[in-house]
Write an enzyme that holds these catalytic residues in place. Structure first.
Site, mmCIF file in Angstrom:
data_model
loop_
_atom_site.group_PDB
_atom_site.id
_atom_site.type_symbol
_atom_site.label_atom_id
_atom_site.label_comp_id
_atom_site.label_asym_id
_atom_site.label_seq_id
_atom_site.Cartn_x
_atom_site.Cartn_y
_atom_site.Cartn_z
ATOM 1 N N SER A 212 -16.632 -20.887 -12.241
ATOM 2 C CA SER A 212 -16.309 -20.054 -13.370
ATOM 3 C C SER A 212 -15.087 -19.683 -13.173
ATOM 4 O O SER A 212 -14.580 -19.125 -12.077
ATOM 5 C CB SER A 212 -17.149 -18.923 -13.407
ATOM 6 O OG SER A 212 -16.659 -17.968 -14.660
ATOM 7 N N ARG A 213 -13.851 -20.098 -14.140
ATOM 8 C CA ARG A 213 -12.684 -19.836 -14.061
ATOM 9 C C ARG A 213 -11.904 -18.374 -14.290
ATOM 10 O O ARG A 213 -11.112 -18.055 -14.201
ATOM 11 C CB ARG A 213 -11.889 -20.899 -15.026
ATOM 12 C CG ARG A 213 -12.019 -22.204 -14.454
ATOM 13 C CD ARG A 213 -11.166 -23.271 -15.139
ATOM 14 N NE ARG A 213 -11.524 -24.719 -14.668
ATOM 15 C CZ ARG A 213 -12.156 -25.533 -15.341
ATOM 16 N NH1 ARG A 213 -12.558 -25.015 -16.358
ATOM 17 N NH2 ARG A 213 -12.362 -26.663 -14.767
ATOM 18 N N VAL A 214 -13.216 -17.658 -14.773
ATOM 19 C CA VAL A 214 -12.908 -16.229 -15.173
ATOM 20 C C VAL A 214 -13.219 -15.354 -13.875
ATOM 21 O O VAL A 214 -12.493 -14.284 -13.506
ATOM 22 C CB VAL A 214 -13.779 -15.803 -16.312
ATOM 23 C CG1 VAL A 214 -13.763 -14.072 -16.357
ATOM 24 C CG2 VAL A 214 -13.203 -16.500 -17.439
ATOM 25 N N ASP B 203 -13.841 -23.117 -19.840
ATOM 26 C CA ASP B 203 -13.652 -22.325 -18.608
ATOM 27 C C ASP B 203 -14.401 -22.407 -17.458
ATOM 28 O O ASP B 203 -14.513 -21.369 -16.670
ATOM 29 C CB ASP B 203 -13.334 -20.751 -19.285
ATOM 30 C CG ASP B 203 -12.654 -20.541 -20.568
ATOM 31 O OD1 ASP B 203 -11.471 -21.154 -20.608
ATOM 32 O OD2 ASP B 203 -13.086 -19.910 -21.315
#
Length: 523
Positions: A364-366, A339
């Site tokens: 960070s894909r969050v 992620d």
């Protein structure tokens, strides 16, 4: 006199008349050949893929190749005492490892055997090393942070509980340090840590254990070690064993963190096993299923919904690159599984930037979902400002005359870069990060000499603890900055800057009178 073929066929027919196939067990076989950690076994018609096989002298193996006339098994451990003709039996079960709170504070091998001379581990629970990852319905969105204590990561590339965040870079760029800082920063928190050492020398594992012990982190940490001296089979199963130990805590509704250091060496071990198992090689001599090797491991990281206990398992895999080549086979595989990635660059490391974080490639894909509101409020455009600064700095070294806006941006970027430096094994608490990042992003350090930024940071934190008692505690408690906290922070920065003797700061507007910045959006 020679024996005729007719006589031989008659003897064989006579023997076959008395042969009863039911007397031959399909669960017993014999070794045909053994070498390089692989056993070829005749028989075992009932063997299952991935089944645990029992060899003589309490040795075990893993059935990986089920062929037409034989089974090829990987031997888990030493194999010098095994010989052709030895008996092998199926066990009817998959490979399992001991799990439980009893393993905390211990160093074990991937089979759960203790390596630290602290006696046997009295645990009664085991879990399979291979397990299907939680489904979409059982998961929930990532919404709480794993505080690493590293300012640059917590501010720009936040890690959430249940996330898979890759740490990638060349050798000696500080990848293991990021893992250890994160583990040390969990002291007094509710996160259990599993550190998996794959293919490292025993001295490195001992240093890691000593570092965690010195910082009081072994009380909530398990170290799973498959050293360079161990067979490739143990290096292959080590991450799965560590993941199973972490899943135990997740199933109990607790939070766990698994650090895999590093998966490049696991891929090398798996390539070695595949070659000796006679599996066909593909790109870079890796077998065709090497993507599945890492995907089935990292997909097991999850944040479970409250209906399923609400536990989480966070994965921090490490991948080692060669000459900063992130487009190689294994790096691109793992980047596509995770992620986001934290990219540590050797050029920055050698230039003294620690951690050597490349903010342009790291992501960070969050995003903001894994940050507290206070950190989102102060970090704002920090990542964008630093990325622009790096680009401007590259061009500015060829320019003799710069306009005011460009010069100011370079000055701000140089101070922010200095502000994000920190020593290893000294994680910074959230409230202190928020205070110093607010000062940097709002321009209160613009008049501080670059060489004195770290001195200013240390002095400011000490000032807050001694002269502004309660401010850090309030930030920590509220996890967000309101107008009152913004005013208190501005007043504290103004007072300390005058004490620090910042030249030209008197000419700045009163910070306490400046409006509080709006909170940035998530993401």
């Amino acid at each position: 006199m020679g024996i005729s073929t007719k006589e031989i066929s008659e003897v064989i027919k006579e023997r076959l008349k008395d042969f009863d196939a039911s007397l031959v067990s399909a669960d017993v076989g014999r070794i045909v050949a053994v070498g390089d950690g692989i056993a070829q076994i005749y028989g075992l018609q009932n063997a299952m893929a991935g089944e645990l096989l029992e060899f003589p002298h309490e040795t075990y193996g893993l059935a990986l190749n089920l062929e037409e006339d034989q089974v090829r098994s990987v031997i888990l451990g030493e194999f010098g005492h095994l010989h052709e003709g030895d008996e092998v039996r199926t066990t009817g079960r998959l490979l399992e490892v001991p799990v439980g709170d009893e393993l905390l504070g211990r160093i074990v091998n991937p089979l759960g055997v203790p390596l630290d001379d602290k006696g046997p581990i009295k645990t009664t629970r085991t879990l399979p090393v291979e397990k299907i990852a939680p489904g979409v319905i059982t998961r929930k969105r990532v919404d709480s942070p794993v505080q690493t204590g590293i300012k640059a990561i917590d501010a720009m590339i936040p890690i959430g509980r249940g996330q898979r965040e890759l740490i990638i870079g060349d050798r000696f760029t500080g990848k293991t340090t990021v893992l250890l800082d994160t583990i040390i920063n969990q002291k007094g928190k509710d996160l259990y840590c599993i550190y998996v050492a794959i293919g490292q020398n025993a001295a490195s594992v001992a240093r890691v254990a000593a570092t965690l012990e010195e910082n009081g982190a072994m009380d909530y940490t398990i170290i799973v070690a498959a050293t360079a001296a161990d067979p490739a089979s143990l290096q292959y199963i080590a991450p799965y064993a560590g993941c199973a130990m972490g899943e135990y805590f997740m199933e109990q509704g607790k939070e766990a963190l698994c650090c895999y250091d590093d998966l490049t060496k696991q891929a090398w071990a798996y390539r070695q096993l595949s070659a000796t198992l006679r599996r066909p090689p593909g790109r870079e001599a890796y077998p065709g299923d090497v993507f599945y090797l890492h995907s089935r491991l990292l997909e097991r990281a999850a944040k479970l919904s409250q209906a399923h206990g609400g536990g989480s398992l966070t994965a921090l895999p490490v991948i080692e690159t060669q000459a900063n080549d992130v487009s190689a086979f294994i790096p691109t595989n793992v980047i596509s599984i995770t992620d986001g990635q934290i990219y540590l660059q050797s050029d920055l490391f050698n230039a003294g930037q620690r951690p050597a974080l490349n903010v342009g490639i790291s992501v960070s894909r969050v995003g903001g979902d894994a940050q507290t509101k206070a950190m989102r409020q102060v970090s704002g455009k920090l990542r964008l400002d630093l990325a622009q600064y790096r680009e401007l700095a590259a061009f500015a070294q060829f320019a003799s005359d710069l306009d005011t806006a460009t010069r100011n941006q370079l000055e701000r970027g140089a101070r922010l870069t200095e502000l994000l430096k920190q020593d290893k094994y000294q994680p910074v608490p959230l409230a202190e990060q928020v205070a110093v990042l607010y000062a940097g992003t709002q321009g209160h350090l613009d008049k501080v000499a670059v060489a004195r930024v770290l001195e200013w940071t240390g002095g400011f934190v000490r000032f807050l603890k001694s002269d502004r008692q309660g401010l850090l505690e309030a930030i920590d408690k509220q996890q967000a900055l309101d107008d009152n906290l913004f005013a208190r922070l501005n007043a504290a920065i103004s007072t300390f800057n005058h004490q620090f003797g910042v030249e030209g700061y008197e000419d700045q507007p009163d910070p306490a009178a400046q409006p509080a910045p709006a909170a940035s959006k998530k993401g």
